[in-house]
Design an enzyme around this catalytic site. Structure first.
Site: not given
Ligand code: CP
Ligand code: NVA
Length: 301
Positions: A104, A131, A134, A219, A259, A287
């Site tokens: 990340r 991402h 996700q 988001d 998310c 996840r």
């Protein structure tokens, strides 16, 4: 066969992604039945985090443990990565000792450079651009709640950010239509939009975007690394909040995803996450299952 990486959703074929999402639900059932399943016994994952995380760290670490393997948390603060050791050297060395690497970070180019020098699979656990992990969970969640997303319409509200880019890739790979409502100046990458123009539609009106939509997603307005822009963004994104009232304008059986982490009172109203149409906590749990399916796909013999 050469090493497979997962840097964006385009690294797997549509068929592979569909199989993986189904497998995620099977792995969830296996865990819920309390069955021990350890396909990655003695395998080790290195997890490099240059940005904060709750879900990503917990899901990968728990997933590796449940699979009989081990996960190792590495932060730039206490490794040589934070002292400027070249990415290529770090990739060669770390990948010589572990079975899979998760990263990340800020720059997507860093993850690409790492993977180009890695002898084991590299997983993008969020960059400024994408991402993809996700989206595995989001697709699993849609399939579990509503069935196949093929031919449906999803709507992205807010910033044209890393999550929005991954939604564009998901629309392509899972064959759905994507409406995007974002304020002027916050559109997703124009090249990505252009490459998917037959299924991606940009508007400035959240109401227009949600009309006829089966899935509404948003988001945060300021992503990690954009903290200084928070105030300015709050002003520019006013009117782009997802609320039960906005959801009422979507299709009757539409569901809502985020998310997380969420900022109540900004991109979502105070009551949105607890609305019956919100599936955000299932989405977060998935996840774990989706990434276990990914690890099994990349690593299991
Ligand atoms: N959604 C997500 O990636 O959460 P974290 O930042 O907590 O990992
Ligand atoms: N767009 C957000 C997602 C967090 C999971 C960020 O990059 O901070």
């Amino acid at each position: 066969m050469s090493t497979r990486h997962f840097l964006t959703l385009l690294d797997l074929t549509s068929d592979e992604l569909r199989t993986l999402v189904k497998r995620a639900s099977e792995l969830k059932a296996i865990r819920n039945r309390g069955e021990i399943y350890e396909p990655l016994k003695n395998q080790v994952m290195a997890m490099i985090f240059e940005k904060s995380s709750t879900r990503t760290r917990v899901s990968f670490e728990a997933g590796m443990a449940q699979f009989g393997g081990h996960a190792m948390f590495l932060s730039p603060r206490d490794t040589q990565l934070g002292r400027g050791e070249p990415i290529s050297d770090s990739a060669k060395v770390i990948s010589s000792m572990v079975d899979v690497v998760m990263i990340r970070t800020f720059s997507h180019a860093l993850v690409e450079e790492f993977s180009a020098n890695s002898s084991v699979p590299v997983i993008n656990a969020l960059t400024d651009e994408y991402h993809p992990c996700q989206l595995l969970a989001d697709m699993q969640t849609y399939f579990e709640h509503r069935g196949d997303i093929q031919g449906k319409t999803a709507t992205w509200i807010g910033d044209g950010n890393n999550m929005c880019h991954s939604y564009i890739n998901a629309a392509r790979q899972f064959d759905f239509k994507l409406n995007i409502a974002c304020p002027e100046g916050f559109d997703p990458d124009p090249a990505l939009v252009e490459a998917n123009k037959e299924r991606v539609f940009i508007t400035r009106s959240p109401e227009e975007a949600v009309t006829g939509s089966d899935l509404i997603v948003t988001d945060v307005w300021a992503s990690m690394g954009q903290e200084e822009e928070q105030k300015e963004r709050e002003a520019k994104f006013a009117g782009f909040q997802v609320s039960p009232e906005l959801m009422d304008k979507a299709n009757k059986d539409a569901i809502f995803m985020h998310c997380l982490p969420a900022h109540r009172g900004e991109e979502v109203s105070e009551d949105m996450l607890d609305d019956p149409r919100s599936v955000v906590y299932d989405e977060a749990e998935n996840r774990l299952h989706a990434q276990k399916a990914l690890l099994e796909f990349l690593l299991a013999k």
